[in-house]
Structure formats: structure tokens, C-alpha cells
Scaffold this motif. Structure first.
Motif, PDB file in Angstrom:
ATOM      1  N   MET A 133       0.834  -1.205   0.000  1.00 52.25           N
ATOM      2  CA  MET A 133       0.000   0.000   0.000  1.00 52.25           C
ATOM      3  C   MET A 133       0.866   1.251   0.000  1.00 52.25           C
ATOM      4  O   MET A 133       1.997   1.260   0.489  1.00 52.25           O
ATOM      5  CB  MET A 133      -0.906   0.028   1.231  1.00 52.25           C
ATOM      6  N   ILE A 134       0.325   2.301  -0.569  1.00 53.87           N
ATOM      7  CA  ILE A 134       0.940   3.632  -0.508  1.00 53.87           C
ATOM      8  C   ILE A 134       0.038   4.486   0.375  1.00 53.87           C
ATOM      9  O   ILE A 134      -1.136   4.691   0.062  1.00 53.87           O
ATOM     10  CB  ILE A 134       1.070   4.256  -1.907  1.00 53.87           C
ATOM     11  N   THR A 135       0.560   4.954   1.487  1.00 56.11           N
ATOM     12  CA  THR A 135      -0.213   5.787   2.395  1.00 56.11           C
ATOM     13  C   THR A 135       0.019   7.248   2.047  1.00 56.11           C
ATOM     14  O   THR A 135       1.163   7.702   1.984  1.00 56.11           O
ATOM     15  CB  THR A 135       0.182   5.530   3.851  1.00 56.11           C
ATOM     16  N   VAL A 136      -1.064   7.970   1.801  1.00 53.46           N
ATOM     17  CA  VAL A 136      -0.985   9.390   1.464  1.00 53.46           C
ATOM     18  C   VAL A 136      -1.603  10.168   2.616  1.00 53.46           C
ATOM     19  O   VAL A 136      -2.775   9.965   2.952  1.00 53.46           O
ATOM     20  CB  VAL A 136      -1.730   9.711   0.151  1.00 53.46           C
ATOM     21  N   VAL A 137      -0.812  11.035   3.223  1.00 53.76           N
ATOM     22  CA  VAL A 137      -1.257  11.791   4.388  1.00 53.76           C
ATOM     23  C   VAL A 137      -1.351  13.269   4.023  1.00 53.76           C
ATOM     24  O   VAL A 137      -0.360  13.885   3.624  1.00 53.76           O
ATOM     25  CB  VAL A 137      -0.298  11.611   5.579  1.00 53.76           C
ATOM     26  N   GLY A 138      -2.538  13.829   4.120  1.00 50.02           N
ATOM     27  CA  GLY A 138      -2.722  15.255   3.914  1.00 50.02           C
ATOM     28  C   GLY A 138      -2.487  16.001   5.209  1.00 50.02           C
ATOM     29  O   GLY A 138      -3.088  15.661   6.232  1.00 50.02           O
ATOM     30  N   THR A 139      -1.630  17.003   5.154  1.00 49.46           N
ATOM     31  CA  THR A 139      -1.281  17.724   6.378  1.00 49.46           C
ATOM     32  C   THR A 139      -2.258  18.826   6.713  1.00 49.46           C
ATOM     33  O   THR A 139      -2.080  19.537   7.703  1.00 49.46           O
ATOM     34  CB  THR A 139       0.121  18.341   6.251  1.00 49.46           C
ATOM     35  N   GLU A 158       8.691  -2.328  -6.784  1.00 46.96           N
ATOM     36  CA  GLU A 158       9.125  -3.506  -7.529  1.00 46.96           C
ATOM     37  C   GLU A 158      10.188  -4.278  -6.756  1.00 46.96           C
ATOM     38  O   GLU A 158      10.162  -5.505  -6.689  1.00 46.96           O
ATOM     39  CB  GLU A 158       9.652  -3.081  -8.896  1.00 46.96           C
ATOM     40  N   LYS A 159      11.121  -3.554  -6.164  1.00 48.43           N
ATOM     41  CA  LYS A 159      12.178  -4.201  -5.388  1.00 48.43           C
ATOM     42  C   LYS A 159      11.597  -4.900  -4.169  1.00 48.43           C
ATOM     43  O   LYS A 159      11.978  -6.034  -3.826  1.00 48.43           O
ATOM     44  CB  LYS A 159      13.211  -3.160  -4.967  1.00 48.43           C
ATOM     45  N   ALA A 160      10.642  -4.239  -3.501  1.00 45.18           N
ATOM     46  CA  ALA A 160      10.025  -4.851  -2.324  1.00 45.18           C
ATOM     47  C   ALA A 160       9.267  -6.109  -2.693  1.00 45.18           C
ATOM     48  O   ALA A 160       9.248  -7.085  -1.935  1.00 45.18           O
ATOM     49  CB  ALA A 160       9.087  -3.845  -1.655  1.00 45.18           C
ATOM     50  N   GLY A 161       8.654  -6.118  -3.852  1.00 41.60           N
ATOM     51  CA  GLY A 161       7.893  -7.280  -4.288  1.00 41.60           C
ATOM     52  C   GLY A 161       8.756  -8.470  -4.636  1.00 41.60           C
ATOM     53  O   GLY A 161       8.280  -9.616  -4.644  1.00 41.60           O
ATOM     54  N   ARG A 162      10.038  -8.250  -4.931  1.00 48.79           N
ATOM     55  CA  ARG A 162      10.934  -9.347  -5.301  1.00 48.79           C
ATOM     56  C   ARG A 162      11.636  -9.968  -4.098  1.00 48.79           C
ATOM     57  O   ARG A 162      12.315 -10.976  -4.217  1.00 48.79           O
ATOM     58  CB  ARG A 162      11.994  -8.847  -6.285  1.00 48.79           C
ATOM     59  N   GLN A 163      11.505  -9.361  -2.922  1.00 41.83           N
ATOM     60  CA  GLN A 163      12.244  -9.831  -1.751  1.00 41.83           C
ATOM     61  C   GLN A 163      11.440 -10.878  -0.984  1.00 41.83           C
ATOM     62  O   GLN A 163      11.018 -10.675   0.152  1.00 41.83           O
ATOM     63  CB  GLN A 163      12.597  -8.650  -0.838  1.00 41.83           C
ATOM     64  N   ASP A 164      11.230 -12.040  -1.604  1.00 38.46           N
ATOM     65  CA  ASP A 164      10.492 -13.110  -0.945  1.00 38.46           C
ATOM     66  C   ASP A 164      11.271 -13.619   0.267  1.00 38.46           C
ATOM     67  O   ASP A 164      12.466 -13.929   0.179  1.00 38.46           O
ATOM     68  CB  ASP A 164      10.267 -14.275  -1.914  1.00 38.46           C
ATOM     69  N   GLY A 165      10.605 -13.698   1.407  1.00 39.05           N
ATOM     70  CA  GLY A 165      11.239 -14.201   2.616  1.00 39.05           C
ATOM     71  C   GLY A 165      12.093 -13.185   3.337  1.00 39.05           C
ATOM     72  O   GLY A 165      12.548 -13.445   4.460  1.00 39.05           O
ATOM     73  N   ALA A 166      12.336 -12.025   2.723  1.00 40.47           N
ATOM     74  CA  ALA A 166      13.152 -10.993   3.359  1.00 40.47           C
ATOM     75  C   ALA A 166      12.272 -10.163   4.298  1.00 40.47           C
ATOM     76  O   ALA A 166      11.039 -10.161   4.193  1.00 40.47           O
ATOM     77  CB  ALA A 166      13.782 -10.094   2.300  1.00 40.47           C
ATOM     78  N   PRO A 167      12.875  -9.464   5.256  1.00 37.32           N
ATOM     79  CA  PRO A 167      12.076  -8.604   6.149  1.00 37.32           C
ATOM     80  C   PRO A 167      11.299  -7.558   5.353  1.00 37.32           C
ATOM     81  O   PRO A 167      11.741  -7.106   4.297  1.00 37.32           O
ATOM     82  CB  PRO A 167      13.142  -7.950   7.036  1.00 37.32           C
ATOM     83  N   ASP A 168      10.157  -7.198   5.892  1.00 37.87           N
ATOM     84  CA  ASP A 168       9.330  -6.171   5.246  1.00 37.87           C
ATOM     85  C   ASP A 168      10.125  -4.872   5.140  1.00 37.87           C
ATOM     86  O   ASP A 168      10.576  -4.330   6.159  1.00 37.87           O
ATOM     87  CB  ASP A 168       8.065  -5.955   6.079  1.00 37.87           C
ATOM     88  N   PRO A 169      10.313  -4.354   3.899  1.00 35.75           N
ATOM     89  CA  PRO A 169      11.089  -3.123   3.765  1.00 35.75           C
ATOM     90  C   PRO A 169      10.347  -1.880   4.230  1.00 35.75           C
ATOM     91  O   PRO A 169      10.937  -0.799   4.309  1.00 35.75           O
ATOM     92  CB  PRO A 169      11.368  -3.066   2.257  1.00 35.75           C
ATOM     93  N   GLY A 170       9.066  -2.003   4.524  1.00 35.09           N
ATOM     94  CA  GLY A 170       8.297  -0.849   4.992  1.00 35.09           C
ATOM     95  C   GLY A 170       7.445  -0.238   3.898  1.00 35.09           C
ATOM     96  O   GLY A 170       7.718  -0.384   2.710  1.00 35.09           O
ATOM     97  N   ARG A 171       6.426   0.416   4.318  1.00 31.60           N
ATOM     98  CA  ARG A 171       5.463   0.995   3.384  1.00 31.60           C
ATOM     99  C   ARG A 171       5.989   2.306   2.800  1.00 31.60           C
ATOM    100  O   ARG A 171       6.920   2.927   3.323  1.00 31.60           O
ATOM    101  CB  ARG A 171       4.128   1.248   4.077  1.00 31.60           C
TER     102      ARG A 171
END
Length: 453
Positions: free
Chosen positions: A1-7, A63-76
Motif C-alpha cells: 500500500m501507498i499511504t498518502v497523508v494530507g497535512t 518492484e524491489k520490495a515485491g521481489r524480496q520473498d522471505g526478506a524482512p518487510d522493507p516498509g510501506r
């Protein structure tokens, strides 16, 4: 997900931004937003300037986050944006690139809502138009035609430029809102268009309200936005004040309106306006209208008819083509009179019209010259002879047909490949993501819709 925060309209982040930022692997935003946020040490940062490189960087990260199977969650991915990012903002560009289903949007208070709140006005009946990265003329035309307008500003399209364009339009006041949400630095000022034109407002303006203060309090609304278009058009001649039947008949007016295509954001000329029936009908569709009339009593009739129908029509007392050089270029032109000057009028109007010119004339002898003038200006020309017979009562409760005078209606339309557009209709989706996101080239002190800078 991409979180969009309006200030919202201030620099401090809203409370719900904390949780999103705590799990962020990539944060995108303006320098001032990044500085105000408590970011994880591991989070990558992108300071926004031009939008396209930032979108590309987000795509590579996902794309890079999607290829890291089994790796720690890189964060949103978290995008920080000013105001309400779904209102003329970055949400559109993100949804077009990544899909609306991947967005988690937390809106703030828009600068438009804040500006109307500072002015003590509702805005469910306001027209909102963006002048950021767009031709200012559309915003000017909307301001001339409607009593309550919010203009989102941009470089070269700020209060000074808007005021200069509206200086000849009576009855308008501008409310300039700058640095909204900045506490003591916030400025909200009411000025005339002439006063706005004479000042250097700097880079902190968020939004300009253009108001006809005699009409800002409207009845309770059911549908937000500008008033809906007219439920009927080609109004009967009896609905206008006119002299000795000197008025464009409703049958002619109906086809003329179809060929003129008046709409929100357009500027229409009515040359030889007479009663102003065509001018009034175009204004009822939301266009800004300038009526040119050479007689003094005609000028007063046009003004009276405009007032009776509750629309704004700018009336110029003078003869065409002489007075046309002082007018802003039109999108469409109707010519309903002219005499011997008619070919010169048509030529002058056809050279400047962005879309179409429509000419009504009764004399067969003038048709070739008018057609030649339209074609010579590069317009595609067509026309008809309109002959109508209306139902008329006879004694004995019977009916006859009463013929009206035949009228030639000629029109010239600029070919699509060369036609100039009238700018984005407010709310329309632009295919240029740079011009569709307010603030992608603004300084960090600006606060506006969707500024992720």
C-alpha cells in the motif's frame, strides 16, 4: 500500500500520520514536511521537486520490495502532501500510476475549505478552478460569470495577474489567503481587483476567492458546485425586453446556441447585441459574455435583460470592429447585426475566435461576403436558411400557421487540429501529471491541494 497523508493547511502533521510513518520504508514529501515528521532512521527520503522522477522512484521501490520473498518487510511508502491530496492533488497521479486500490488516503482540510471558513462563507455553491500550470483565462472567465469562485493559484497566475484581468469587471472583491495554517504568519485580505493587481504578493498565496458580495449567500442547495445549467433555452421573445421585434427569434437562437457551444470557462462575444437575448442565453450556460452594442438604449436593454435573468454580461458601448481590439479573445462569437461593416466584423472576429463564429443575417446579398470572410480566416463554413411557421389562433377556436421572416445562419468552425482549447474546465482530469498536482514546482512555504513538496 501507498499511504498518502494530507497535512491540512498547516505544516505540522496530523495525529494519524504517526502510525503510518513508524512503519515507513520510503517517505516522499516537501522539505518542510520531512523536517516536521518523526521518521524512522531506516526510512529512505525523497524531497519532491518535479513529480515524474518521484513516481519513478516509488515504482522502483515497490518492484524491489515485491521481489524480496522471505526478506524482512522493507516498509510501506508514505507520501506527505499539503491540504487535501484528493482535491486537485497528488492522489490522481498516484492512482493513475499505481491504481486506486493501492492507496490509503488520509485527507487534511483543503485550502479552499479553510479560505471560505476564514471568510465566514459556505462553499457548497462555489466554483473551484485551478490556475496552476494552466492558462489563467479559464479562471478569469469563470470569475466573470459566477458570484462565488475559488482560484487555486500558481506561478504567473496569482492575485496580481487575476486582479489585472478582472480590473474592468465591476462588483467583484478578491479574498487573498496566504500561508494558511501558519499561525501568526497567516494572511487573509480583502481587496479590489485593481488593488490586487498593484501588489507583489510573494510565493505564499494558497487560494484567491473571487466574490460578488451581493450574491454570495445562496439558497439551501441539494447539489454542490455551480448551479445546474438551464432547464430550457431558446427562450420566447416575450421573456426579453426588446424594441419593435428587433430580437433574434427563438428558432434562430436555438441553432445559434448549438453552434456556439457556450460552457463554463468560455468567453463569448455577442456583436450587435440589440436586446442581448443571445448574450443572456450564453451566460445562462455558464460562459463569460461580452455584448457589444452601438446604441445607448440598446446598452440599457442588454443590462436590463441580463439583470432580469440573473446573469452577468459585460456590455461594451461602441461599434464593431473598432472596439474589438480592447477585448480579450473569445472562444465563440455571435454576430447579429452589422450592415455594410458586416464583412469587416466577420473578418475581425474570425481571426480571433478560438472555436467558432456564428452569423445571423436577413439579406441574401451579404451571404457570399460573410462566407468568404469565414473561409479566408481558416474556418470550416456551413449554414442554413431558417424558415419557420408558428401556430397562431384564428377566430372560431381554430389555428393557422404564421410565417416568420427567413434568416440565414452561417457558422465557421476552426478545424480541430488547429483549434485552441479554452483551458481545463474546473475539475477536469488533465493527462499531464505535472500540471495536475499543485505545488510540484512551488517553494516549500506554499500550502495547497496535493502539494507533496
Amino acid at each position: 500500500m501507498i499511504t498518502v497523508v494530507g497535512t491540512g493547511t498547516g505544516a505540522p502533521l496530523p495525529p494519524d500520520a504517526g502510525a503510518a510513518l513508524a512503519g515507513a520504508g520510503l517517505v516522499v514529501g516537501a522539505r518542510r514536511h520531512l523536517a516536521a515528521a518523526a521518521l524512522p532512521d531506516s526510512a529512505a527520503r525523497i524531497v519532491l521537486g518535479p513529480l515524474a522522477p518521484a513516481l519513478d522512484a516509488i515504482e522502483r521501490y515497490l518492484e524491489k520490495a515485491g521481489r524480496q520473498d522471505g526478506a524482512p518487510d522493507p516498509g510501506r511508502v508514505v507520501v506527505l502532501a499539503s491540504g487535501d491530496p484528493g482535491f486537485f492533488g497528488i492522489v490522481r497521479a498516484l492512482a493513475e500510476r499505481f491504481g486506486a486500490g493501492r492507496l490509503d488516503v488520509h485527507p487534511g482540510v483543503s485550502s479552499v475549505a479553510a479560505a471560505f471558513a476564514r471568510a465566514g462563507l459556505t462553499w457548497d455553491d462555489a466554483v473551484v478552478v485551478s490556475a496552476h500550470g494552466r492558462d489563467l483565462r479559464t479562471a478569469v472567465n469563470v470569475c466573470r460569470a459566477h458570484p462565488k469562485v475559488a482560484v487555486l493559484t500558481g506561478p504567473g497566475s496569482g492575485p496580481a495577474e487575476l486582479g489585472a484581468a478582472l480590473a474592468g469587471s465591476g462588483g467583484r472583491v478578491l479574498v487573498v489567503a496566504a500561508a494558511l495554517g501558519a499561525g501568526a504568519g497567516e494572511r487573509v485580505e480583502r481587496v479590489t481587483p485593481a488593488e490586487a493587481a498593484a501588489r507583489d504578493w510573494g510565493p505564499a498565496v494558497n487560494v484567491v476567492l473571487c466574490l460578488d458580495e451581493s450574491r454570495v449567500l445562496s439558497p439551501v442547495r441539494t447539489v454542490a458546485g455551480p448551479a445546474p445549467g438551464p432547464s430550457r433555452w431558446a427562450l420566447a421573445e416575450s421573456e426579453f425586453t426588446h424594441r419593435d421585434s428587433m430580437i433574434t427569434k427563438f428558432e434562430v437562437r436555438a441553432l445559434a446556441l448549438a453552434r456556439l457551444g457556450p460552457r463554463l470557462g468560455d468567453h463569448v462575444w455577442d456583436i450587435g447585441a440589440g436586446s442581448g437575448s443571445v448574450a443572456v442565453e450564453c451566460a445562462r450556460f455558464g460562459a463569460a459574455v461580452t455584448a457589444v452594442e452601438k446604441t445607448g438604449d440598446g446598452v440599457e436593454r442588454v443590462r436590463a435583460n441580463a439583470a432580469a435573468h440573473g446573469v452577468d454580461v459585460t456590455v461594451v458601448h461602441g461599434a464593431a470592429p473598432t472596439v474589438l481590439s480592447d477585448l480579450p479573445d473569445p472562444d465563440a462569437v455571435f454576430i447579429g447585426g452589422g450592415g455594410r461593416e458586416l464583412p469587416a466584423m466577420v473578418t475581425a472576429c474570425a481571426r480571433r475566435a478560438r472555436r467558432s463564429v456564428v452569423v445571423a443575417l436577413a439579406a441574401l446579398d451579404r451571404v457570399p461576403a460573410v462566407r468568404e470572410a469565414l473561409v479566408a480566416a481558416g474556418l470550416d463554413c456551413d449554414g442554413v436558411l431558417l424558415q419557420s411557421s408558428r401556430l397562431a389562433p384564428l377566430p372560431g377556436d381554430v389555428t393557422r400557421l404564421a410565417a416568420t421572416n427567413p434568416v440565414f445562419l452561417l457558422w465557421g468552425v476552426r478545424p480541430p487540429a488547429h483549434a485552441a482549447t479554452s483551458g481545463d474546465v474546473p475539475g477536469a482530469v488533465s493527462r499531464d501529471v505535472r500540471s495536475d498536482v499543485h505545488g510540484d514546482v512551488r517553494s516549500d512555504v506554499r500550502s495547497d491541494e496535493g502539494v507533496a513538496q
